[in-house]
Design an enzyme around this catalytic site. Sequence first.
Site, PDB file in Angstrom:
ATOM      1  CG  ASP A  18      -1.646   0.980   1.509  1.00  0.00           C
ATOM      2  OD1 ASP A  18      -2.310   1.700   0.656  1.00  0.00           O
ATOM      3  OD2 ASP A  18      -1.272   1.896   2.367  1.00  0.00           O
ATOM      4  CG  ASP A  20      -0.722   7.770   0.359  1.00  0.00           C
ATOM      5  OD1 ASP A  20      -0.031   8.244   0.196  1.00  0.00           O
ATOM      6  OD2 ASP A  20      -2.226   7.786  -0.350  1.00  0.00           O
ATOM      7  CB  CYS A 103     -14.296   0.704  -9.078  1.00  0.00           C
ATOM      8  SG  CYS A 103     -12.921   1.386  -7.573  1.00  0.00           S
ATOM      9  NE  ARG A 106     -13.004   3.121  -2.096  1.00  0.00           N
ATOM     10  CZ  ARG A 106     -12.145   3.985  -1.772  1.00  0.00           C
ATOM     11  NH1 ARG A 106     -10.879   4.637  -2.681  1.00  0.00           N
ATOM     12  NH2 ARG A 106     -11.706   5.250  -0.335  1.00  0.00           N
ATOM     13  CG  ASP A 132      -1.960   2.358   6.549  1.00  0.00           C
ATOM     14  OD1 ASP A 132      -2.587   1.345   5.431  1.00  0.00           O
ATOM     15  OD2 ASP A 132      -2.200   3.439   6.813  1.00  0.00           O
TER      16      ASP A 132
END
Length: 190
Positions: A18, A20, A103, A106, A132
């Site tokens: 991931d 961010d 969608c 996501r 996270d």
Amino acid sequence: MTAPSTAQGGPWEAVLFDRDGTLVEDVPYNGDPDRVRPMPGAAEAVALVRAAGIATGVVSNQSGIGRGLLTADQVHRVNERVDALLGPFGTWAVCPHAPQDGCPCRKPRPGLVRQAARALGARPAGCVLIGDIGADLGAARAAGAHGVIVPTPVTRPEEYADEPDAAPDLVTAVRRLLAAPVPEPGRRFR
């Protein structure tokens, strides 16, 4: 039964990260490459994966595009900065949609993980996604991959309280997965 080891990378085919809160500090809706700061241990963790000969990729929800807060070009420039600091990564799978768009890419849906695995020539069952939040784990499991959570101050306790595949930091997560055989689909890696 575990997957056979490959000559260089061991049994894992790819490690997906991931962006961010995992690879870089989470700056909400960041469109400025100058605000990119690696998370503690991110460079070491990515280097360990690469040294093991395992493909790397990034899977990232970027709803700021769908919300009109960012452009795809801004996200691309931020991703280029992440690549410059920690990469290059073998693939970037980005969902530009807002949560209400429904969608299939996501997170926690499986689309981004499947897209990244395909781009890297890997089977989802041979991939692990390190993130996270619970959506990262959900996306990994929905795709048939393995998920590891590295909690941060923004991670809700219920997302990892009973999670056996939680790690205190990114380097520990990577060291554990490099030392463990790939489990059968649907089972935990350790």
